[in-house]
Design a protein around this motif. Structure first.
Motif, mmCIF file in Angstrom:
data_model
loop_
_atom_site.group_PDB
_atom_site.id
_atom_site.type_symbol
_atom_site.label_atom_id
_atom_site.label_comp_id
_atom_site.label_asym_id
_atom_site.label_seq_id
_atom_site.Cartn_x
_atom_site.Cartn_y
_atom_site.Cartn_z
ATOM 1 N N ARG A 144 0.820 -1.210 0.000
ATOM 2 C CA ARG A 144 0.000 0.000 0.000
ATOM 3 C C ARG A 144 0.861 1.271 0.000
ATOM 4 O O ARG A 144 0.539 2.258 0.649
ATOM 5 C CB ARG A 144 -1.006 -0.026 1.144
ATOM 6 N N TYR B 93 0.514 11.779 -5.282
ATOM 7 C CA TYR B 93 1.610 10.824 -5.468
ATOM 8 C C TYR B 93 2.937 11.531 -5.232
ATOM 9 O O TYR B 93 3.113 12.685 -5.626
ATOM 10 C CB TYR B 93 1.577 10.228 -6.880
ATOM 11 N N ARG C 241 2.036 4.379 -1.966
ATOM 12 C CA ARG C 241 1.548 5.233 -3.040
ATOM 13 C C ARG C 241 2.691 5.530 -4.020
ATOM 14 O O ARG C 241 3.743 6.009 -3.624
ATOM 15 C CB ARG C 241 1.026 6.523 -2.415
ATOM 16 N N CYS D 257 3.617 5.801 -8.704
ATOM 17 C CA CYS D 257 3.166 5.674 -10.092
ATOM 18 C C CYS D 257 4.318 5.133 -10.928
ATOM 19 O O CYS D 257 5.483 5.224 -10.537
ATOM 20 C CB CYS D 257 2.652 6.992 -10.648
#
Length: 170
Positions: free
Chosen positions: A33, A73, A35, A37
């Motif tokens: 979990r 992000y 965060r 990209c």
């Protein structure tokens, strides 16, 4: 609390497993979990005629990172063959002064050829293999000293991703 953006730039010759490792790293981080990209740099300026003289990849990275950043992000996984040679300009394109780490994935010519043969055939395989071999030498010679080299030979993708995750401390 203000967070400091972090970016890992994963580079390496064609056939070394950059995209596969990034996807495995994505899975590990998602399980935890964390965060983040993932941006595949090759897609940021894939066009004909080539738009390289317009710095389209950097412009697209800047736009995409701004969108991710707006959504909260603060960690980027970026893959591109030469990303470890362009870390300063890529970080500048992000515009948020990230903490940067470079990872150079390595493989023997034989391993790269075996992997490339899974996606290329005939003359295209020969062309990609020759370019991959030449790029491996350039990356080995020009990668900054602070870039971590990770050998991918005789390892599965998850092992390589795990090594990178340990190095990142994410």
């Amino acid at each position: 609390m203000t967070t400091v953006d972090q970016a890992v730039f994963i580079g390496g010759r064609a056939g070394v497993g950059k995209t596969s490792v990034a996807m495995a790293l994505h899975s590990l981080l998602a399980e935890r979990r964390v965060r983040h990209c993932v941006i595949e740099g090759d897609n940021l300026d894939l066009a004909y005629p080539e738009p390289w003289e317009h710095e389209l990849a950097a412009r697209n990275l800047q736009a995409m990172w701004a969108n991710y950043r707006e959504l909260g992000y603060d960690r980027l996984i970026y893959t591109n063959t030469v990303s470890v040679l362009e870390m300063d300009s890529l970080a500048a394109a992000m515009g948020t002064n990230p903490v940067v780490r470079g990872i150079l994935l390595t493989a023997t010519d034989r391993s790269a050829l075996e992997r490339l043969s899974l996606r290329e055939r005939g003359a295209e395989l020969e062309r990609h293999a020759a370019r991959s071999n030449a790029m491996a030498r350039i990356l080995a010679d020009q990668a900054p000293a602070n870039v971590l080299a990770v050998d991918t030979d005789h390892k599965d993708i998850e092992q390589v991703a795990g090594e990178i995750l340990l190095h990142l401390g994410w």
